[in-house]
Design a protein around this motif. Structure first.
Motif, PDB file in Angstrom:
ATOM      1  N   MET A  44      20.886   0.141  -6.281  1.00  0.00           N
ATOM      2  CA  MET A  44      19.571  -0.092  -6.619  1.00  0.00           C
ATOM      3  C   MET A  44      18.902   1.085  -7.242  1.00  0.00           C
ATOM      4  N   LYS A  45      19.278   2.114  -6.804  1.00  0.00           N
ATOM      5  CA  LYS A  45      18.749   3.303  -7.401  1.00  0.00           C
ATOM      6  C   LYS A  45      19.005   3.311  -8.890  1.00  0.00           C
ATOM      7  N   ARG A  46      20.076   2.854  -9.209  1.00  0.00           N
ATOM      8  CA  ARG A  46      20.388   2.804 -10.633  1.00  0.00           C
ATOM      9  C   ARG A  46      19.492   1.812 -11.330  1.00  0.00           C
ATOM     10  N   SER A  47      19.251   0.694 -10.690  1.00  0.00           N
ATOM     11  CA  SER A  47      18.391  -0.306 -11.290  1.00  0.00           C
ATOM     12  C   SER A  47      16.978   0.220 -11.404  1.00  0.00           C
ATOM     13  N   LEU A  65      13.367   1.785 -18.789  1.00  0.00           N
ATOM     14  CA  LEU A  65      12.891   0.669 -19.610  1.00  0.00           C
ATOM     15  C   LEU A  65      11.370   0.693 -19.717  1.00  0.00           C
ATOM     16  N   GLY A  66      10.679   0.983 -18.688  1.00  0.00           N
ATOM     17  CA  GLY A  66       9.206   1.066 -18.708  1.00  0.00           C
ATOM     18  C   GLY A  66       8.760   2.158 -19.662  1.00  0.00           C
TER      19      GLY A  66
END
Length: 168
Positions: A1-4, A11-12
């Protein structure tokens, strides 16, 4: 998740940056639109100026044609005046010659009591003294006397002479 989450943060950031780029692009498009409108307006002004130049050029052409016609007329009048001057000079020379001839002819006649005009010995007479109408030779003047034209001798009139008007 950290990667996500990391990717989501990236992306933001990309979306924010993309939004800024779109805003800059939109501002540039607006400025290009205004510049294009200025170009169109300037083209309209240049077109109006070209029309004025074209109209002025046509007027100049007409004025030059009028000047050309006027110069042609002036040239024609000048040539006519030159011809008149030549005619006047010729007439003047002719009148001068006639006056000289007349003065020479008048020198042969006695012009008044005791006054006479004698011919100039250096110039031969241009006109000889007229002869009498009855075709008899004129009397020759005595040497040293002024030249004098005697009146013509007339024939005595007869009764039938008045009907014959052809004889003098």
């Amino acid at each position: 998740m950290k990667r996500s989450q990391q990717r989501l943060g990236e992306l933001g950031g990309l979306i924010d940056r993309n939004g800024e780029v779109v805003k800059e692009g939109s501002t540039l498009v607006e400025s290009v639109g205004l510049a294009m409108q200025d170009i169109v307006d300037n083209i309209g002004r240049v077109s109006a100026l070209m029309d004025e130049v074209s109209h002025a050029s046509e007027e100049q052409t007409l004025a030059i044609d009028q000047v050309s016609v006027a110069l042609g007329q002036m040239d024609e009048v000048t040539q006519q005046n030159a011809a008149l001057v030549e005619q006047i000079a010729t007439a003047s020379a002719s009148l001068k010659d006639q006056a000289r001839d007349l003065a020479t002819s008048v020198r042969f006649f006695k012009v008044g009591k005791g006054a006479s005009l004698s011919p100039d010995a250096s110039q031969p007479p241009l006109v000889s003294a007229p002869r009498a109408l009855d075709h008899t030779p004129a009397e020759q003047p005595e040497a040293g006397s002024p030249h004098r034209l005697d009146a013509p001798k007339r024939k005595p009139k007869s009764a039938g002479d008045e009907d014959n008007w052809e004889s003098f």
